[in-house]
Each structure stands twice: as structure tokens, then as C-alpha cells.
Design a protein around this motif. Structure first.
Motif, PDB file in Angstrom:
ATOM      1  N   SER A  83     -32.993 -13.620 -25.156  1.00 56.17           N
ATOM      2  CA  SER A  83     -33.614 -14.216 -26.339  1.00 56.17           C
ATOM      3  C   SER A  83     -32.564 -14.461 -27.413  1.00 56.17           C
ATOM      4  O   SER A  83     -31.422 -14.004 -27.308  1.00 56.17           O
ATOM      5  N   SER A  84     -32.960 -15.160 -28.443  1.00 55.70           N
ATOM      6  CA  SER A  84     -32.134 -15.242 -29.646  1.00 55.70           C
ATOM      7  C   SER A  84     -32.330 -13.961 -30.451  1.00 55.70           C
ATOM      8  O   SER A  84     -33.191 -13.137 -30.146  1.00 55.70           O
ATOM      9  N   ILE A  85     -31.548 -13.768 -31.491  1.00 61.70           N
ATOM     10  CA  ILE A  85     -31.813 -12.699 -32.447  1.00 61.70           C
ATOM     11  C   ILE A  85     -33.044 -13.115 -33.242  1.00 61.70           C
ATOM     12  O   ILE A  85     -33.094 -14.229 -33.765  1.00 61.70           O
ATOM     13  N   HIS A  86     -34.036 -12.250 -33.335  1.00 63.87           N
ATOM     14  CA  HIS A  86     -35.290 -12.695 -33.955  1.00 63.87           C
ATOM     15  C   HIS A  86     -36.018 -11.572 -34.668  1.00 63.87           C
ATOM     16  O   HIS A  86     -35.789 -10.387 -34.425  1.00 63.87           O
ATOM     17  N   SER A  87     -36.922 -11.989 -35.549  1.00 66.06           N
ATOM     18  CA  SER A  87     -37.814 -11.073 -36.256  1.00 66.06           C
ATOM     19  C   SER A  87     -39.135 -10.994 -35.502  1.00 66.06           C
ATOM     20  O   SER A  87     -39.315 -11.624 -34.453  1.00 66.06           O
ATOM     21  N   HIS A  88     -40.098 -10.254 -36.091  1.00 62.84           N
ATOM     22  CA  HIS A  88     -41.403 -10.111 -35.449  1.00 62.84           C
ATOM     23  C   HIS A  88     -42.555 -10.403 -36.406  1.00 62.84           C
ATOM     24  O   HIS A  88     -43.683  -9.940 -36.195  1.00 62.84           O
ATOM     25  N   GLY A 140     -35.299  -3.680 -38.496  1.00 65.79           N
ATOM     26  CA  GLY A 140     -34.259  -4.674 -38.308  1.00 65.79           C
ATOM     27  C   GLY A 140     -34.673  -5.769 -37.348  1.00 65.79           C
ATOM     28  O   GLY A 140     -35.852  -5.969 -37.061  1.00 65.79           O
ATOM     29  N   LEU A 141     -33.687  -6.475 -36.841  1.00 67.07           N
ATOM     30  CA  LEU A 141     -33.876  -7.593 -35.911  1.00 67.07           C
ATOM     31  C   LEU A 141     -33.316  -7.189 -34.552  1.00 67.07           C
ATOM     32  O   LEU A 141     -32.522  -6.257 -34.456  1.00 67.07           O
ATOM     33  N   HIS A 142     -33.734  -7.906 -33.503  1.00 70.22           N
ATOM     34  CA  HIS A 142     -33.126  -7.597 -32.215  1.00 70.22           C
ATOM     35  C   HIS A 142     -33.023  -8.823 -31.321  1.00 70.22           C
ATOM     36  O   HIS A 142     -33.623  -9.858 -31.568  1.00 70.22           O
ATOM     37  N   ARG A 143     -32.196  -8.657 -30.284  1.00 69.12           N
ATOM     38  CA  ARG A 143     -32.069  -9.625 -29.208  1.00 69.12           C
ATOM     39  C   ARG A 143     -32.242  -8.856 -27.902  1.00 69.12           C
ATOM     40  O   ARG A 143     -31.745  -7.734 -27.758  1.00 69.12           O
ATOM     41  N   VAL A 144     -32.959  -9.446 -26.942  1.00 75.63           N
ATOM     42  CA  VAL A 144     -33.189  -8.805 -25.652  1.00 75.63           C
ATOM     43  C   VAL A 144     -32.558  -9.678 -24.574  1.00 75.63           C
ATOM     44  O   VAL A 144     -32.731 -10.905 -24.575  1.00 75.63           O
ATOM     45  N   GLU A 145     -31.842  -9.046 -23.633  1.00 76.93           N
ATOM     46  CA  GLU A 145     -31.128  -9.799 -22.607  1.00 76.93           C
ATOM     47  C   GLU A 145     -31.204  -9.104 -21.249  1.00 76.93           C
ATOM     48  O   GLU A 145     -31.175  -7.872 -21.168  1.00 76.93           O
TER      49      GLU A 145
END
Length: 212
Positions: A83-88, A140-145
């Protein structure tokens, strides 16, 4: 809390039924939700029909709408996809790995006073099968890979309340853009995106552990 639920659901359907009970009131305990999701042991026979893969990007596949209080979905990650770095969008996010390994990279929110600056990475977590992660925008924000180039991965996500857009960030500059989030499939069937379709959701108050 109204009604009984299975603390150790044996099937995906039992997990869904337990989540409906946990979300039947306006107050939900984060630790209870996380515990029930952890206690369900991944079984491909339960979720394989929802795991729709795409060669070009990871997919979001709706499993259950949670009576407007949450969305439960399966994300299917092909080799090397992320994913991109993103909020929720001020929602609570639970992620359970069903198959494979997923890496979560955590970032702090970029400073609004600085126009252009590389984002600050604050943590990295690798999650294996049946482990559950939790995040909200205050963390914070996160990216999942899926970092594997030989194996796919699959994960079960719960978002409460549901949302249909979030903020995405450029790691190099911190630049932010609003992105529409859509479903590749619903209930195991391919569903083309239709413009103008929002999601209506109920407001749920979460009880957080004191040390979080």
C-alpha cells in the motif's frame, strides 16, 4: 454488552457473528476485538473465496458490512505488492494475517508548517499468520507490504466506522492527497467501482487500554 459471543471462534462465520455482538452497542473495547480476531485460527477453506488477486495491485474484498458499524474485508497481496503510506480517516483498524507475512512500516504525521520534507519513520513490524495489528490515526500513519517475491499474502481487516476515502502520503516529500478507497469484490463477486457511492456508518465509541 448485549448478547453472548464466542471468544474462540472456530470459523470465519463464527468470527463474524462474534464481531456483530461486540459491535452491538455504542461502546467497543479494543482489546476484546483484537483478542477475538487473534483467537480465530486462519483456515483457507473459510476465506479462499474472498481472496481475489490482481497482477497489478493488492485488492480489497468486502466480507461483511457489520450493520453500518464496521467493514470486514480481506486484502489479497500478490508478490511484492504494498500500500501507500496512509491514514484511516479517524477509524479504528485491525489487521489479522491469514497467510504469508506482512510488513507494517509506521510513520509520524508530517508537519503542516513544513511544505516539503521526508517523512519520519517511527517503527517497523513484521506480522505472521494469525497475528493481529491495531492502529488508529492518533498512533500515526502506516504502509503495509508483502515483501516476498515468491509467495502471496492475505489479511483480514476490520475498520470501524467504515470509510470510503483516506489520505495518502509521499514518503519523500510528505505531500498529501485524498484517495477514494473501493472494493475489488463484494461477498466473493467482482464489483466494478460505481462513482458516487459513499458509505453510511454508525458512530461507535472505543474503550482504549490505559497504556495505549
Amino acid at each position: 454488552m448485549s448478547g453472548d459471543y464466542k471468544l474462540n471462534p472456530e470459523t470465519l462465520q463464527e468470527l463474524i457473528e462474534s464481531l456483530h455482538v461486540l459491535f452491538s452497542t455504542d461502546k467497543v473495547n479494543v482489546e476484546e476485538v483484537q483478542s477475538v480476531m487473534e483467537n480465530y485460527k486462519s483456515d483457507e477453506d473459510d476465506w479462499d473465496k474472498f481472496a481475489k488477486y490482481d497482477h497489478h495491485r493488492y485488492t480489497r474484498n468486502l466480507v461483511d458490512e457489520g450493520n453500518g458499524r464496521f467493514n470486514l474485508m480481506i486484502l489479497a497481496w500478490g508478490e511484492g505488492q504494498g500500500s501507500s503510506i496512509h491514514s484511516h480517516s479517524d477509524a479504528h483498524c485491525f489487521m489479522k494475517v491469514l497467510d504469508g507475512t506482512l510488513r507494517e512500516s509506521l510513520f509520524s504525521w508530517p508537519s503542516e508548517s513544513e511544505k516539503r520534507r521526508a517523512m519520519n519513520q517511527i517503527g517497523v513490524n513484521d506480522y505472521q499468520r494469525d497475528q493481529v495489528a491495531y492502529i488508529n490515526d492518533s498512533k500515526g500513519l502506516h504502509r503495509v507490504e508483502n515483501l516476498s517475491h515468491s509467495d502471496s499474502a492475505c489479511s483480514l481487516h476490520l475498520y470501524s466506522p467504515p470509510f470510503d476515502s483516506c489520505k495518502c502520503f509521499d514518503q519523500r516529500t510528505g505531500k498529501c492527497a485524498t484517495s477514494k478507497v473501493t472494493f475489488w469484490s463484494k461477498y466473493g463477486e467482482r464489483t466494478p467501482f460505481k462513482p458516487g457511492g459513499g458509505c453510511q456508518s454508525a458512530v461507535v465509541e472505543f474503550e482504549q487500554p490505559e497504556n495505549n
